[in-house]
Design an enzyme around this catalytic site. Structure first.
Site, mmCIF file in Angstrom:
data_model
loop_
_atom_site.group_PDB
_atom_site.id
_atom_site.type_symbol
_atom_site.label_atom_id
_atom_site.label_comp_id
_atom_site.label_asym_id
_atom_site.label_seq_id
_atom_site.Cartn_x
_atom_site.Cartn_y
_atom_site.Cartn_z
ATOM 1 N N SER A 86 0.867 -1.210 -0.052
ATOM 2 C CA SER A 86 0.067 -0.094 -0.086
ATOM 3 C C SER A 86 0.847 1.283 -0.006
ATOM 4 C CB SER A 86 -0.861 -0.070 1.383
ATOM 5 O OG SER A 86 -1.427 1.430 1.403
ATOM 6 N N TYR B 5 -2.061 5.197 -4.130
ATOM 7 C CA TYR B 5 -3.004 6.215 -3.641
ATOM 8 C C TYR B 5 -2.294 7.720 -4.187
ATOM 9 C CZ TYR B 5 -6.121 3.735 -0.534
ATOM 10 O OH TYR B 5 -7.154 3.215 0.213
ATOM 11 N N THR C 103 -5.961 2.982 -6.943
ATOM 12 C CA THR C 103 -7.160 3.049 -6.123
ATOM 13 C C THR C 103 -7.993 3.917 -6.384
ATOM 14 O OG1 THR C 103 -5.392 2.636 -4.310
ATOM 15 C CG2 THR C 103 -7.620 3.033 -3.577
ATOM 16 N N LYS D 27 -8.802 -0.794 -9.606
ATOM 17 C CA LYS D 27 -9.208 -1.117 -8.213
ATOM 18 C C LYS D 27 -10.536 -0.594 -7.703
ATOM 19 C CE LYS D 27 -8.445 -2.609 -3.474
ATOM 20 N NZ LYS D 27 -9.083 -1.549 -2.674
ATOM 21 N N HIS E 175 -13.962 -2.218 -1.426
ATOM 22 C CA HIS E 175 -12.979 -1.913 -0.745
ATOM 23 C C HIS E 175 -13.291 -2.356 0.921
ATOM 24 C CE1 HIS E 175 -9.849 1.149 0.158
ATOM 25 N NE2 HIS E 175 -9.960 1.176 1.510
HETATM 26 C C1 PYR Z 1 -8.733 2.089 4.575
HETATM 27 O O1 PYR Z 1 -8.627 2.233 5.750
HETATM 28 O O2 PYR Z 1 -9.586 1.373 4.181
HETATM 29 C C2 PYR Z 1 -7.674 2.315 3.608
HETATM 30 O O3 PYR Z 1 -7.715 2.050 2.729
HETATM 31 C C3 PYR Z 1 -6.569 3.416 4.076
#
Ligand code: PYR
Length: 373
Positions: free
Chosen positions: A118, A145, A171, A240, A264
């Site tokens: 990440s 990100y 993302t 994603k 997510h």
């Molecule tokens: C979340 O907390 O869902 C992240 O992707 C940072």
């Protein structure tokens, strides 16, 4: 943050099912950290439905399939996988265990699949490098990100490429924080910094709330960002957060190399369908033009089976791996992955599937009475 102490033990786990692993991890991870990992947005309707919606389809077993010792291995983006799983990227793994990203990467490498790093990792590239010693050929992906500043994006993408990342996960579903009520109640802030993105945060990330981290990242994500990433680092892009056929086709039109179906983990838009409920229509629209990966809700071998039969090529494992990390470090993660692999092997035997390709050709049936949240 000196007073934040999560898991420290490194040990194999005896697993009956992954719901137990979640319950046991609750005893190890500090309350606000556990709440951050476990919770979803709003009423947590989508979070729950991610798991329950697998019951909307039934598996039709083929019992005279001449099967023995099913083989879970597959290939994805040209690399061998011991099973059709990879790590669904999650931020700041130190919230669960002191081995953080280093232990998680090590476990996925040892298991023989792929880790996703990440942008909000709690470890630097240098700290993660030893997890790849002896595993130089293991695939790894970087979950981007984006920053509002292209200079920072360029730097991160080049670092990811230099680190050996084989693909970039863009993302697209997290441009603001979902309504995470538990984080508000618990006053959750990240207990550690985020070395990769500290260049665009106000500070290291330590002590920051998720909404402020997201606010520092780019909100306007469009098809142009796919083209941009490819122009900088020339790596495959996985888009994603796709939940509709329209976005899948738009992404492919802009050059996306993989469609990553995900909501997510129910952490962003509450009220969305369960992730599995969106998969089949997306796969039908994509028509095999690019591979499909899937996450959000996988807890059992049956779930993996259904996702593959509905059109996914590989599935992402997120929270269950993190709970395994909390309880047993990298060995705990391996226990979770081996549990899932064994469970999938059993389902393959019971359904007459010798190979992953057989699962992809298997038929699911609608279960019309389904009405679970
Ligand atoms: C979340 O907390 O869902 C992240 O992707 C940072």
């Amino acid at each position: 943050m000196a007073d934040y102490v999560a898991g420290t033990e490194v040990k194999d786990l005896k697993i009956v099912n992954l719901y137990d692993v979640e319950d046991e991890a609750r005893e190890i991870i500090p309350e606000a950290g556990y709440g951050y990992i476990r919770s979803g947005a709003g009423d947590e309707f989508t979070l729950r439905r991610n798991v329950t919606c697998f019951n909307s389809k039934g598996i039709l077993p083929r019992v005279i399939g001449d099967v023995e010792h099913p083989d879970t291995s597959t290939t994805f983006l040209g690399k061998d996988y011991s099973a059709p799983f990879f790590y669904a990227p999650i931020a700041a793994l130190g919230i669960a265990h002191e081995e953080k990203e280093i232990g998680m990467a090590k476990a996925f490498n040892e298991f023989g699949t792929a880790f996703s790093i990440s942008s909000y990792a709690g470890s630097s590239w240098d700290e993660m490098a030893p997890s790849y010693e002896g595993y130089e050929d293991r695939p790894r992906y970087f979950q981007l990100y984006m920053s509002k500043n292209h200079g920072f994006n360029e730097a991160m993408l080049n670092e990811a490429k230099d680190f050996g990342c084989q693909a970039i996960i863009l993302t697209a579903d997290s441009t603001v924080e979902g309504n995470r009520e538990l984080n508000k109640r618990n006053h959750f802030t990240y207990p550690f910094g985020m070395p990769i993105v500290e260049r665009y945060l106000a500070g290291s990330g330590e002590g920051m709330a998720l909404k402020d981290v997201y606010a520092s990242s780019k909100q306007k994500i469009s098809p142009k960002d796919i083209e941009y990433i490819k122009s900088i680092c020339d790596l495959p892009v996985m888009l994603k957060g796709v939940q509709t056929p329209e976005d899948a086709l738009k992404g492919i039109g802009a050059g996306a190399d993989v469609i990553y179906v995900s909501n997510h983990g129910g952490r962003q838009l509450d009220g969305a369908p369960g992730s599995f409920e969106t998969l089949e229509a997306i796969a039908q629209a994509v028509q095999g033009e690019v591979p499909i990966v899937f996450d959000s809700g996988i807890r059992r071998g049956e779930h993996v089976f259904k996702a593959l039969a509905a059109g996914a090529d590989v599935v992402g494992i997120g929270r269950p791996a993190l709970y395994g990390l909390a309880l047993g470090g990298h060995k705990g993660v391996l226990s979770v992955l081996n549990y899932l692999k064994d469970d999938l092997t059993r389902i393959m035997q019971l359904t007459g599937c010798q190979t992953i390709e057989d699962i992809k050709n298997a038929r699911l049936t609608d279960l019309p009475a389904y009405n679970e949240a």
